[in-house]
Scaffold this active site. Structure first.
Site, PDB file in Angstrom:
ATOM      1  N   GLU A  38     -17.785  -1.506   1.077  1.00 48.21           N
ATOM      2  CA  GLU A  38     -17.601  -2.008   2.418  1.00 48.21           C
ATOM      3  C   GLU A  38     -16.086  -2.092   2.830  1.00 48.21           C
ATOM      4  O   GLU A  38     -15.410  -2.459   2.398  1.00 48.21           O
ATOM      5  CB  GLU A  38     -17.736  -3.554   2.289  1.00 48.21           C
ATOM      6  CG  GLU A  38     -17.710  -4.397   3.626  1.00 48.21           C
ATOM      7  CD  GLU A  38     -18.006  -5.744   3.804  1.00 48.21           C
ATOM      8  OE1 GLU A  38     -18.474  -6.469   2.638  1.00 48.21           O
ATOM      9  OE2 GLU A  38     -17.291  -6.574   4.556  1.00 48.21           O
ATOM     10  N   ARG A  75     -10.243  -4.211   9.555  1.00 52.20           N
ATOM     11  CA  ARG A  75      -9.394  -5.259   9.677  1.00 52.20           C
ATOM     12  C   ARG A  75      -7.868  -4.485   9.776  1.00 52.20           C
ATOM     13  O   ARG A  75      -7.015  -5.190   9.822  1.00 52.20           O
ATOM     14  CB  ARG A  75      -9.217  -6.335   8.585  1.00 52.20           C
ATOM     15  CG  ARG A  75     -10.388  -7.022   8.366  1.00 52.20           C
ATOM     16  CD  ARG A  75     -10.310  -8.150   7.530  1.00 52.20           C
ATOM     17  NE  ARG A  75     -11.732  -8.468   6.968  1.00 52.20           N
ATOM     18  CZ  ARG A  75     -12.079  -9.111   6.173  1.00 52.20           C
ATOM     19  NH1 ARG A  75     -11.180  -9.746   5.238  1.00 52.20           N
ATOM     20  NH2 ARG A  75     -13.523  -9.466   5.765  1.00 52.20           N
ATOM     21  N   LYS A 123     -25.648 -11.448   4.774  1.00 51.91           N
ATOM     22  CA  LYS A 123     -24.338 -11.890   4.006  1.00 51.91           C
ATOM     23  C   LYS A 123     -24.566 -13.476   4.039  1.00 51.91           C
ATOM     24  O   LYS A 123     -24.585 -14.043   5.202  1.00 51.91           O
ATOM     25  CB  LYS A 123     -23.283 -11.109   4.675  1.00 51.91           C
ATOM     26  CG  LYS A 123     -21.915 -11.692   4.224  1.00 51.91           C
ATOM     27  CD  LYS A 123     -21.056 -10.642   4.697  1.00 51.91           C
ATOM     28  CE  LYS A 123     -19.303 -11.230   4.852  1.00 51.91           C
ATOM     29  NZ  LYS A 123     -18.643 -10.037   4.406  1.00 51.91           N
TER      30      LYS A 123
HETATM   31  C1  3PG Z   1     -14.683 -11.170   3.249  1.00 53.69           C
HETATM   32  O1  3PG Z   1     -15.370 -10.634   4.124  1.00 53.69           O
HETATM   33  O2  3PG Z   1     -13.478 -11.302   3.520  1.00 53.69           O
HETATM   34  C2  3PG Z   1     -15.367 -11.412   1.988  1.00 53.69           C
HETATM   35  O3  3PG Z   1     -15.960 -12.402   1.992  1.00 53.69           O
HETATM   36  C3  3PG Z   1     -14.155 -11.208   0.805  1.00 53.69           C
HETATM   37  O4  3PG Z   1     -13.830 -12.567   0.547  1.00 53.69           O
HETATM   38  P1  3PG Z   1     -12.918 -12.530  -0.798  1.00 53.69           P
HETATM   39  O5  3PG Z   1     -11.593 -11.862  -0.454  1.00 53.69           O
HETATM   40  O6  3PG Z   1     -12.738 -14.058  -1.131  1.00 53.69           O
HETATM   41  O7  3PG Z   1     -13.660 -11.588  -1.922  1.00 53.69           O
END
Ligand code: 3PG
Length: 218
Positions: free
Chosen positions: A48, A52, A136
């Site tokens: 994924e 961002r 999710k």
């Molecule tokens: C996200 O989409 O930011 C994920 O949930 C990742 O979360 P994490 O950084 O706590 O693994």
């Protein structure tokens, strides 16, 4: 109502390719291929790439064209525009931290599956009404963690979750042992400092440990 004949891959197939999905925040396009290859060397195929960073769509393009064995998707898809940009970049699936009516409607017509994010029962019911059955669960730890997901299996036994948010190698077993969780996601597999050092071998090592632990947990 059921989804979606036009999707190139069904969410159940995608979830079955887990059980660990790295959540990637990649700043530099030149890091895209080595990160994807390091993850694949460690036994992970589904990636994924979150939208961002300024280069995220180019990162997806790079991985989609140069690492064909990866199943690359986009994350942080929050509206129809970013869903379309993901498809144009070559994403094979999309994940959202939440869902809106517009996003669900666009996903129903799109060529790739969307995994919408939920953290409440009412959101889940809206998603189910729109034909979705793979979600999710975000932010997993902050929204009650594995206990919450386990409780949801009573009224909604057919729904499957990919929880993310606060999950790591230490607590992922709590999730993967649940009948309604097929995979989990997390950013811990590709730490920022390791990427800055371009220490790709360490990513492979972290990945191998995660895959071994996850396989035991399932
Ligand atoms: C996200 O989409 O930011 C994920 O949930 C990742 O979360 P994490 O950084 O706590 O693994």
């Amino acid at each position: 109502m059921s989804l979606s004949n036009n999707w190139q891959i069904q969410p159940a197939e995608l979830f079955a390719m887990g059980p660990v999905v790295p959540v990637l925040v990649i700043e530099n396009v030149e890091d895209a291929v080595p990160i994807a290859q390091a993850l694949i060397a460690g036994g992970i195929k589904v990636l994924e790439v979150t939208l961002r960073t300024a280069n995220a769509l180019d990162v997806i393009k790079e991985i989609a064209s140069k690492v064909p064995e990866a199943m690359v998707g986009s994350g942080t898809v929050t509206n129809p525009e970013t869903l379309q940009q993901s498809i144009d970049a070559g994403a094979k699936f999309a994940l959202s931290p939440g869902m809106t009516t517009e996003l669900l409607a666009a996903a129903q017509k799109s060529s790739i599956p969307l995994i919408p994010g939920i953290s409440s029962i009412s959101e889940l019911m809206e998603g189910i009404d729109a034909g979705f059955d793979h979600f999710k669960f975000f932010p997993a730890e902050a929204a009650g963690g594995a206990k919450t997901i386990k409780s949801v299996s009573g009224p909604f036994p057919h729904v499957r979750f990919c929880p993310t948010g606060g999950i790591n190698v230490g607590n992922m077993g709590n999730y993967l042992s649940l009948s309604n969780v097929s995979c989990i996601g997390g950013s811990w597999l590709v730490p920022d400092d390791v990427v800055k050092k371009k220490d790709w071998a360490t990513i492979t090592e972290i990945t191998k440990k995660a895959v071994a632990a996850a396989t035991q947990g399932k």
